[in-house]
Design an enzyme around this catalytic site. Sequence first.
Site, PDB file in Angstrom:
ATOM      1  N   PRO A   2      43.426  50.230  36.141  1.00 25.72           N
ATOM      2  CA  PRO A   2      44.609  51.041  35.899  1.00 25.72           C
ATOM      3  C   PRO A   2      44.230  52.482  35.621  1.00 25.72           C
ATOM      4  CG  PRO A   2      44.378  49.235  34.329  1.00 25.72           C
ATOM      5  CD  PRO A   2      43.075  49.436  34.971  1.00 25.72           C
ATOM      6  N   GLU A   3      44.866  53.357  36.355  1.00 24.53           N
ATOM      7  CA  GLU A   3      44.708  54.790  36.137  1.00 24.53           C
ATOM      8  C   GLU A   3      46.039  55.292  35.579  1.00 24.53           C
ATOM      9  OE1 GLU A   3      42.940  56.699  39.592  1.00 24.53           O
ATOM     10  OE2 GLU A   3      42.234  54.779  40.321  1.00 24.53           O
ATOM     11  N   HIS A  91      42.417  34.027  29.860  1.00 27.31           N
ATOM     12  CA  HIS A  91      41.970  35.393  29.565  1.00 27.31           C
ATOM     13  C   HIS A  91      42.998  36.199  28.772  1.00 27.31           C
ATOM     14  CE1 HIS A  91      39.686  34.319  33.318  1.00 27.31           C
ATOM     15  NE2 HIS A  91      38.728  34.524  32.460  1.00 27.31           N
ATOM     16  N   ARG A 111      38.031  40.699  32.919  1.00 28.61           N
ATOM     17  CA  ARG A 111      36.628  41.112  32.813  1.00 28.61           C
ATOM     18  C   ARG A 111      36.244  41.607  31.417  1.00 28.61           C
ATOM     19  NH1 ARG A 111      35.388  44.716  38.030  1.00 28.61           N
ATOM     20  NH2 ARG A 111      33.254  44.598  37.276  1.00 28.61           N
TER      21      ARG A 111
END
Length: 273
Positions: A2-3, A91, A111
Amino acid sequence: MPELPEVETVVRDLREPLVGRCFRSVTCGPHALRGGRLDEVRKSSRGKNVRSVERRGKWIIIDLDGAFLLVHLGMTGQLTVTSAKAPRQNHTHVTWILDAGDTELRFRDIRRFGGVYFFKSRQNLDAHFEKSGLGPEPFDMDPAYWRACLAKTSRSLKAILLDQRVVAGVGNIYADESLFEAGLSPTLLGKNVSSRQADCLRRAVATVLRRGIDKRGSSIRDYVGGSGLLGTYQDEFRVYGRAGEPCRRCRMSIARIRLAGRSTHFCPKCQKR
DNA sequence: ACAGGATCCTGGGGGC
DNA sequence: TGCCCCCAGGATCCTG
């Protein structure tokens, strides 16, 4: 992942369901994240009310009665509001149960490059940004500041755009797309661009980021907005992920190189070197 | 000062 | 089906 456009979309999605609500209880998974201490987040955010949800660069800032929850999504982070009945996905590292008990805020990160932090006060939050040297927001960046940043360095434009201390919020996708928009090669050195070219790039960054926001961000692999919706800006990429495909402007094959440690996409004909 | 590589993780895709 | 390798919206640390 995500930017700025993705983070902005998450923040806008979270405001309506979160502001004015209370975190009745908080639970955490067994895994540590790269950033932050989950036990502290769990204990400290319990019982607090959400006053606002804001963004700074790629950071999500949740005001809790004057204390602050800070979330970074890393590469695969997701911060979503869902029904408490929806099955909890794997997760999922933090779950905040809202006052009525029927709704939850969840942080999921496959991650685990992301982070969740708690700050007791505005001063502590500001100190965090101060310490990291986070640069200005790209939309109201002073033209002279930006020109000076480029002029004083022999780094590549790609490396400069990725540096959060120079400008906050740009990542790999929007760096490549901005450089195409400006018609400048990612390998150009900061000190070698004219002030006109610097101005052009500054505007291109703002333009491309706004387009990304308008399309609710880019969903390539894991990104979803705060309501779980996918973004669609990936359908409009000019260069990112298009190696070997024809340039939309000149039909030349899009090139892919490794630069500043990241895969970098550009049109060898449209982008001046 | 800067580039490049390794690192933290998980998972998907391609080749064999 | 399995295995191995490469790749990934980020950021930081170390080496040369």
